[in-house]
Design an enzyme around this catalytic site. Structure first.
Site, PDB file in Angstrom:
ATOM      1  N   GLU A 246       0.808  -1.459   0.051  1.00  0.00           N
ATOM      2  CA  GLU A 246       0.086  -0.115   0.410  1.00  0.00           C
ATOM      3  C   GLU A 246       0.972   1.244   0.214  1.00  0.00           C
ATOM      4  O   GLU A 246       1.315   1.543   0.998  1.00  0.00           O
ATOM      5  CB  GLU A 246      -0.647  -0.146   1.322  1.00  0.00           C
ATOM      6  CG  GLU A 246      -2.124   0.740   1.292  1.00  0.00           C
ATOM      7  CD  GLU A 246      -1.852   2.241   1.984  1.00  0.00           C
ATOM      8  OE1 GLU A 246      -1.664   3.452   0.786  1.00  0.00           O
ATOM      9  OE2 GLU A 246      -1.694   2.479   2.806  1.00  0.00           O
ATOM     10  N   CYS A 280      -2.210   8.851   2.623  1.00  0.00           N
ATOM     11  CA  CYS A 280      -2.448   8.794   1.393  1.00  0.00           C
ATOM     12  C   CYS A 280      -3.543   8.620   0.693  1.00  0.00           C
ATOM     13  O   CYS A 280      -3.271   8.599  -0.571  1.00  0.00           O
ATOM     14  CB  CYS A 280      -1.412   7.497   1.440  1.00  0.00           C
ATOM     15  SG  CYS A 280      -3.011   5.653   1.964  1.00  0.00           S
TER      16      CYS A 280
END
Length: 473
Positions: A246, A280
């Site tokens: 990720e 993010c």
């Protein structure tokens, strides 16, 4: 306060330690063990020895342990929230929300653990029966970031334990305290000694490199930068370790001409300012139709300017410090670069003097595609707005990035929004919604934003191997 490693259910002290700093003051709040490669390998010995017995534990028992952990985390909600706020800097309200969000992965995977997927098929030629089942992949290495120290740990650990895997967790050195406390809670909830070990270290490359080179780790899950992710993927290749990544993001936030602007600004505040923009999933590029760009910019600047900045542990604070001085210097550089290329500052734009690493909530208009903040992940409370003339143009601009984690789209036409979402090269899309994270949904990106998914039914599969048995019949 001094914390050691957690290996085989025991707290292990080390000769070397490092300090954890409060970003709101710059003052140390704890000393944490700095593991060596040898201690990392001792943790690997522990999880490898524990793996067969844990894999054999009935899934219902693993589920009940995770459910007890869910209840325990919520029962200690304020304690975890204050610790998150102290070591990471986010306001208490957001830290409490992280505790709730992180706990949901424990509840979700307590339910998924008891529902292992399998199939029984008849061979097309009629000569055999095909049995397909899933089994734990084996010992895992879980590397978590600093920005969500509880939620990123629960998201990985809950899936691994539910699948029947043992794991070593390597938390970020900026925020190890929350992960250590959570691992201790899991022991109290019934996770056997050795199933979950915590290794804290400043030598991440050395320790994690040795663990991956050993050959016994079968699964790596990493959340962090794309640059580090690429290196780890290469290291996984030697022993064919399954990677889940990720990685970075460059999220577009598209506001079409017919969008409800009040709703879009509400969404922008969530997508940009959740976790002070240190996420993010944070909106990185605000692409706004030229016909509404000025009104949207004015409303957003007003909302950003009204935010209360202060230490996270202060009840009135809405925006805490960024994680460290390097992060603050990067924000200054991004703003200065955009202004040098013609952007206008509508509010904020500079660091806040005094103790701690605070930066003003900032809105810039007229940000051009060549500006650094248009291509680099901002990771802070800075919003840059760029106008567009038609939705097809916005989609082209949105897709013109190596990243593909999440995109946001605000539109008054749901049919057009769904068609547009299908054209966006991102693993997740929020339509008239700025919060996409959900324990029940598959979280992850495409392109340089990652591999695999966390959360949802899909999240446990990365910790399971398929086995096919051919039965003569």
């Amino acid at each position: 306060m001094r914390s050691g490693l957690l290996i085989g259910g025991e707290r292990i002290t080390t000769e070397d330690v490092f300090e954890v700093l409060d970003p709101a003051t710059g003052e140390p709040i704890a000393q944490v063990a700095d593991a060596t490669v040898a201690q990392g390998l001792a943790a690997l010995d522990s999880v490898s020895a524990a793996a067969p017995a844990w894999a054999a534990v009935p899934s219902r028992e693993r589920a009940e342990i995770l459910r007890r952990a869910f209840d325990a985390v919520l029962g200690r909600r304020e304690e975890f929230a204050r610790l998150i706020s102290a070591e990471m800097g986010k306001p208490l309200a957001e830290a409490r929300a992280e505790v709730d969000y992180g706990a949901e992965f424990l509840r979700w995977y307590s339910e998924e653990a008891a529902r292992p997927a399998g199939e029984y098929r008849r061979s097309p030629d009629g000569g055999s029966r095909l049995l397909v089942s899933r089994r734990p992949i084996g010992p895992c290495l879980l590397i978590t970031p600093w920005n969500f120290p509880l939620a990123m740990a629960t998201r990985k650990i809950a899936a691994a334990l539910a699948a029947g895997c043992t794991a070593i967790v390597k938390p970020a050195p900026q925020t190890p305290l929350t992960t250590i406390k959570f691992a201790e809670l899991l022991l109290e909830a019934g996770v056997p000694a050795g199933v979950l070990n915590v290794v804290t270290t400043l030598d991440a490359a050395g320790v994690c490199g040795a663990l991956l080179a050993d050959g016994r780790i079968r699964k790596l899950s990493f959340t962090g930068s794309t640059a580090v992710g690429r290196l780890l993927i290469a290291q996984c290749g030697r022993h064919v370790v399954r990677p889940s990544m990720e990685l970075g993001g460059n999220a577009p936030f598209i506001v079409d001409a017919d969008a409800d602007l009040e709703r879009a600004v509400d969404g922008a505040m969530v997508a940009k300012m959740r976790n002070m923009g240190e996420a993010c999933t944070a909106a990185n590029r605000f692409l706004v139709h030229r016909s509404v760009a000025e009104e949207f910019s004015t409303l957003l600047a007003q909302r950003m300017a009204a935010l209360a900045v202060g230490p996270g542990l202060e009840s009135a604070s809405q925006v805490g410090p960024v994680i460290d001085e390097a992060a603050r210097e990067k924000l200054t550089g991004l703003v200065d670069d955009a202004v040098a290329q013609g952007a206008q500052i509508r509010t904020g734009g500079k660091p806040i003097s005094g103790p701690g690493t605070f930066f003003e909530p900032t809105v810039l208009t007229g940000v051009v595609a060549g500006a650094r903040m248009f291509s680099e992940e901002i990771f802070g409370p800075v919003a840059g707005i760029t106008p567009f003339d038609d939705l097809d143009e916005a989609v082209r601009v949105a897709n013109a990035t190596e990243y593909g984690l999440v995109a946001y789209l605000y539109s008054g036409n749901v049919e057009r929004a769904l068609r547009t979402a299908e054209q966006l090269d991102f693993g997740m899309v929020g339509i008239n919604r700025a919060l996409v994270s959900n324990a029940a949904a598959p979280f992850g990106g495409i392109k340089q934003s990652g591999l695999g998914r966390e959360g949802g039914r899909e999240g446990i599969n990365d910790y399971l191997d398929l086995q096919y048995v051919a039965l003569d019949a």
